[in-house]
Design a protein around this motif. Structure first.
Motif, PDB file in Angstrom:
ATOM      1  N   ASP A   1      42.470  27.441  36.048  1.00  0.00           N
ATOM      2  CA  ASP A   1      43.167  28.663  35.638  1.00  0.00           C
ATOM      3  C   ASP A   1      43.198  29.638  36.806  1.00  0.00           C
ATOM      4  OD1 ASP A   1      43.710  28.121  32.855  1.00  0.00           O
ATOM      5  OD2 ASP A   1      41.542  28.206  32.562  1.00  0.00           O
ATOM      6  N   LEU A   2      44.406  30.041  37.192  1.00  0.00           N
ATOM      7  CA  LEU A   2      44.546  30.887  38.375  1.00  0.00           C
ATOM      8  C   LEU A   2      44.143  32.334  38.152  1.00  0.00           C
ATOM      9  CD1 LEU A   2      47.769  29.384  39.980  1.00  0.00           C
ATOM     10  CD2 LEU A   2      45.366  28.962  40.545  1.00  0.00           C
ATOM     11  N   PHE A   3      43.923  32.749  36.910  1.00  0.00           N
ATOM     12  CA  PHE A   3      43.429  34.107  36.700  1.00  0.00           C
ATOM     13  C   PHE A   3      42.018  34.262  37.265  1.00  0.00           C
ATOM     14  CE2 PHE A   3      41.766  32.138  32.822  1.00  0.00           C
ATOM     15  CZ  PHE A   3      40.489  32.673  32.745  1.00  0.00           C
ATOM     16  N   LYS A   4      41.345  33.143  37.491  1.00  0.00           N
ATOM     17  CA  LYS A   4      40.004  33.168  38.074  1.00  0.00           C
ATOM     18  C   LYS A   4      40.020  33.277  39.598  1.00  0.00           C
ATOM     19  CE  LYS A   4      38.096  30.112  34.526  1.00  0.00           C
ATOM     20  NZ  LYS A   4      37.478  28.773  34.322  1.00  0.00           N
ATOM     21  N   PHE A   5      41.194  33.205  40.196  1.00  0.00           N
ATOM     22  CA  PHE A   5      41.308  33.254  41.660  1.00  0.00           C
ATOM     23  C   PHE A   5      41.145  34.704  42.124  1.00  0.00           C
ATOM     24  CE2 PHE A   5      44.039  33.142  45.607  1.00  0.00           C
ATOM     25  CZ  PHE A   5      43.135  32.431  46.371  1.00  0.00           C
ATOM     26  N   THR A   6      39.898  35.106  42.221  1.00  0.00           N
ATOM     27  CA  THR A   6      39.563  36.475  42.604  1.00  0.00           C
ATOM     28  C   THR A   6      38.867  36.467  43.961  1.00  0.00           C
ATOM     29  OG1 THR A   6      37.455  36.319  41.439  1.00  0.00           O
ATOM     30  CG2 THR A   6      39.323  37.200  40.194  1.00  0.00           C
ATOM     31  N   GLY A   7      38.609  37.617  44.475  1.00  0.00           N
ATOM     32  CA  GLY A   7      37.974  37.727  45.786  1.00  0.00           C
ATOM     33  C   GLY A   7      39.027  37.981  46.842  1.00  0.00           C
ATOM     34  N   GLU A   8      38.864  39.046  47.555  1.00  0.00           N
ATOM     35  CA  GLU A   8      39.892  39.517  48.481  1.00  0.00           C
ATOM     36  C   GLU A   8      40.308  38.488  49.524  1.00  0.00           C
ATOM     37  OE1 GLU A   8      40.248  43.168  51.591  1.00  0.00           O
ATOM     38  OE2 GLU A   8      39.316  43.574  49.655  1.00  0.00           O
TER      39      GLU A   8
ATOM     40  N   ILE B   1      47.478  35.504  38.369  1.00  0.00           N
ATOM     41  CA  ILE B   1      46.646  35.793  39.542  1.00  0.00           C
ATOM     42  C   ILE B   1      46.431  37.306  39.567  1.00  0.00           C
ATOM     43  CG2 ILE B   1      46.632  35.846  42.075  1.00  0.00           C
ATOM     44  CD1 ILE B   1      48.085  33.157  42.036  1.00  0.00           C
ATOM     45  N   PRO B   2      45.213  37.761  39.826  1.00  0.00           N
ATOM     46  CA  PRO B   2      44.954  39.204  39.808  1.00  0.00           C
ATOM     47  C   PRO B   2      45.994  39.989  40.611  1.00  0.00           C
ATOM     48  CG  PRO B   2      42.908  38.021  40.049  1.00  0.00           C
ATOM     49  CD  PRO B   2      44.012  36.998  40.123  1.00  0.00           C
ATOM     50  N   ILE B   3      46.421  41.093  40.039  1.00  0.00           N
ATOM     51  CA  ILE B   3      47.533  41.870  40.566  1.00  0.00           C
ATOM     52  C   ILE B   3      47.263  42.442  41.958  1.00  0.00           C
ATOM     53  CG2 ILE B   3      46.912  44.077  39.512  1.00  0.00           C
ATOM     54  CD1 ILE B   3      50.421  42.687  39.443  1.00  0.00           C
ATOM     55  N   ALA B   4      46.013  42.795  42.237  1.00  0.00           N
ATOM     56  CA  ALA B   4      45.684  43.349  43.555  1.00  0.00           C
ATOM     57  C   ALA B   4      45.974  42.301  44.622  1.00  0.00           C
ATOM     58  CB  ALA B   4      44.214  43.771  43.600  1.00  0.00           C
ATOM     59  N   ASP B   5      46.839  42.617  45.542  1.00  0.00           N
ATOM     60  CA  ASP B   5      47.213  41.707  46.634  1.00  0.00           C
ATOM     61  C   ASP B   5      47.799  40.391  46.124  1.00  0.00           C
ATOM     62  OD1 ASP B   5      46.258  43.588  48.471  1.00  0.00           O
ATOM     63  OD2 ASP B   5      44.263  42.699  48.453  1.00  0.00           O
ATOM     64  N   ARG B   6      48.493  40.419  44.984  1.00  0.00           N
ATOM     65  CA  ARG B   6      49.035  39.182  44.399  1.00  0.00           C
ATOM     66  C   ARG B   6      49.931  38.438  45.389  1.00  0.00           C
ATOM     67  NH1 ARG B   6      51.672  39.239  38.599  1.00  0.00           N
ATOM     68  NH2 ARG B   6      49.488  39.242  38.005  1.00  0.00           N
ATOM     69  N   ALA B   7      50.811  39.146  46.066  1.00  0.00           N
ATOM     70  CA  ALA B   7      51.731  38.488  47.004  1.00  0.00           C
ATOM     71  C   ALA B   7      50.959  37.755  48.092  1.00  0.00           C
ATOM     72  CB  ALA B   7      52.684  39.503  47.611  1.00  0.00           C
TER      73      ALA B   7
END
Length: 192
Positions: free
Chosen positions: A66-73, A113-119
């Protein structure tokens, strides 16, 4: 160079046709909310797992994340996948399976994918799928149509929404011509 199987108007009965017959081993499944993108991944995982049991040497090993777990800057896709892999209890390591070209990565929810820095995060996935992922491995992403801007640079397969006619067709295929009409009437009554 085909960025959109759907744009090309090629009808597919099964997403596996894109992966095998058309050799689009890295693609994104697009559809409206509730159209069946995640269900398609689950079905593909089940079918691949059955094939793997019959042929453990050459069949693809399905691996869903699940890509919603793809966190960390600064996290990279391969690090994320390795961490997810390590929670499965599989006997092969992530590195061994990927190096052997054995894996079908089923990556659900590009739009989650978390919205912060999504691109920036999506660009990392695009680079992983197009440049880093070892030959022989497959990568299938899902995303809501409205949230996708071809940022993965992958062929696209569009899932059609299940309208009443498509649901009836499914019932006929799943339950047979004798049982389907009765089950459809019951389902339709419950639906309404």
């Amino acid at each position: 160079s085909d960025q959109g199987l759907s744009a090309a108007g090629i009808p597919l009965k099964d997403v596996r046709d894109a992966l095998t017959a058309l050799n689009k081993t890295r693609l994104v499944i697009l559809g409206e909310p509730g159209a069946g993108k995640t269900t398609t991944l689950h079905r593909l995982a089940l079918d691949l797992a059955r094939e793997r049991l019959r042929d453990p040497l050459t069949a693809k090993l399905p691996f869903r994340a699940d890509l919603f777990k793809f966190t960390g800057e600064d996290r990279q896709p391969s690090d994320f996948l390795k961490d997810e892999w390590d929670t499965t209890g599989l006997s092969e390591t992530y590195g061994e399976a990927v190096a052997g070209g054995q894996v079908c990565f089923l990556l659900d929810g590009v739009n989650q994918i978390p919205i912060a820095d999504r691109a920036k995060r999506i660009e990392r996935w695009a680079h992983w799928a197009n440049a880093e992922l070892t030959e022989g491995n497959w990568a299938v992403f899902t995303c809501r149509t409205a949230d996708y801007v071809a940022s993965l640079r992958l062929p696209e397969v569009r899932v059609q929404s299940l309208d009443s006619e498509r649901m009836r067709q499914y019932f006929a295929l799943r339950f047979g011509p004798e049982r389907a009409p009765g089950l459809w009437r019951y389902f339709e009554a419950r639906l309404h």
